[in-house]
Design an enzyme around this catalytic site. Structure first.
Site, short mmCIF file in Angstrom:
data_model
loop_
_atom_site.label_atom_id
_atom_site.label_comp_id
_atom_site.label_asym_id
_atom_site.label_seq_id
_atom_site.Cartn_x
_atom_site.Cartn_y
_atom_site.Cartn_z
NE ARG A 45 -3.78 -2.43 2.77
CZ ARG A 45 -3.38 -3.08 3.56
NH1 ARG A 45 -2.48 -2.84 4.98
NH2 ARG A 45 -3.80 -4.17 4.26
N GLY A 46 2.00 1.32 0.47
CA GLY A 46 3.38 2.08 0.58
C GLY A 46 3.15 2.99 -0.58
CD GLU A 110 8.90 -1.19 -3.73
OE1 GLU A 110 8.01 -0.23 -2.89
OE2 GLU A 110 8.65 -2.55 -3.03
N GLY A 116 16.00 -4.94 -0.38
CA GLY A 116 15.87 -5.41 -1.93
C GLY A 116 15.39 -6.76 -2.53
CB THR A 118 9.87 -6.00 -1.97
OG1 THR A 118 9.86 -6.20 -0.70
CG2 THR A 118 8.57 -5.59 -2.61
CG LEU A 119 12.94 -3.78 -7.26
CD1 LEU A 119 11.50 -3.54 -7.53
CD2 LEU A 119 13.86 -2.30 -6.76
CE LYS A 142 14.76 2.51 5.73
NZ LYS A 142 14.81 1.81 6.15
CG ASP A 170 2.84 0.75 7.29
OD1 ASP A 170 4.23 0.51 6.46
OD2 ASP A 170 2.09 0.08 8.38
NE ARG A 176 -0.48 1.71 5.18
CZ ARG A 176 0.62 1.05 4.62
NH1 ARG A 176 1.26 1.34 3.99
NH2 ARG A 176 0.87 0.01 4.97
P1 IMP Z 1 12.30 -4.55 0.85
O1 IMP Z 1 12.01 -5.26 1.05
O2 IMP Z 1 13.79 -4.81 2.15
O3 IMP Z 1 13.01 -3.77 -0.03
O4 IMP Z 1 11.46 -3.41 1.43
C1 IMP Z 1 10.71 -3.46 0.80
C2 IMP Z 1 9.37 -2.89 2.06
O5 IMP Z 1 9.40 -2.29 3.33
C3 IMP Z 1 8.53 -1.02 1.79
O6 IMP Z 1 8.25 -1.35 0.48
C4 IMP Z 1 7.92 -0.97 2.47
O7 IMP Z 1 6.88 -2.03 2.98
C5 IMP Z 1 8.87 -1.62 3.89
N1 IMP Z 1 10.36 -0.58 5.15
C6 IMP Z 1 11.56 -0.61 4.73
N2 IMP Z 1 12.06 0.21 5.09
C7 IMP Z 1 11.21 1.03 5.41
C8 IMP Z 1 11.04 2.27 6.09
O8 IMP Z 1 11.51 3.13 7.13
N3 IMP Z 1 9.91 2.67 6.55
C9 IMP Z 1 8.25 1.88 6.27
N4 IMP Z 1 8.58 0.96 5.74
C10 IMP Z 1 9.60 0.79 5.40
#
Ligand code: IMP
Length: 187
Positions: A45-46, A110, A116, A118-119, A142, A170, A176
């Protein structure tokens, strides 16, 4: 009741700064996809607030002038990550991610790229659907937390290693609807 205002020092990226950068991203995407059809694929949802502002910052094809601008179509996916302390994150597709993507230019939208995972999962899923191209636009990057390498084509802001909320992001489904990005104060 109005949204709770955090102390000013916890604002990492102000509303005006966000909107300025999103206009720049939209202008670049408009140039890169001029006269083409583009599927904006929002990750729920972000990304919803970023998605809505970015979509409006991309030059639209007008009904009276269909040969100009970018023909944008909206699609969404929802993913779920499971974090287990000793293992890499597991990502699962909850909904979306199959309609209208074959032979299309897809731009993943995104909120933030952190580890990384999720992507990486989403890109691998999309490759099975035979798209024309897949690119990525993230509002926040990040890089300090990256566990798997991922290519990102458009980045709004690179941020330090901190947990941020607001503008779609969130903490336990809160914050949000803040119109800016804030640092979550540790409790
Ligand atoms: P990844 O798979 O670790 O790259 O994380 C992606 C997902 O983690 C994002 O789409 C967010 O939903 C969540 N996420 C990662 N860091 C943060 C943050 O600092 N604040 C809120 N959500 C985060």
């Amino acid at each position: 009741m109005p949204a709770t205002k955090p102390p000013p020092e916890s604002v990492l990226i102000s509303e005006s700064c966000l909107q300025h950068r999103i206009r720049e991203l939209g202008a670049q995407i408009s140039i890169d996809y001029e006269n083409q059809e583009l599927v904006l694929l929002g990750v729920l949802r972000g990304s919803v607030l970023f998605f809505a502002d970015l979509a409006r910052a991309i030059s639209a094809t007008h009904p009276s002038d269909p040969d100009c601008g970018v023909q944008v179509r909206f699609e969404f996916v929802q993913l779920m990550s499971y974090h287990e302390s000793t293992k890499p994150s597991k990502v699962q597709l909850i909904r979306g991610g199959s309609n209208y993507l074959e032979h299309r230019h897809i731009l993943i939208v995104e909120d933030i790229v952190d580890t990384g995972h999720t992507l990486k999962f989403l890109r691998e899923h999309l490759e099975t659907l035979n798209p024309k191209t897949v690119k990525v636009c993230t509002l926040l990057d990040k890089p300090a937390q990256r566990q798997v390498p991922v290519a990102i084509d458009y980045i709004g802001f690179e941020i330090p290693d901190a947990f941020v909320v607001g503008y779609g992001l969130d903490y336990a489904q809160q914050y949000r609807n803040l119109p800016y990005i804030a640092l979550l104060e540790s409790t």
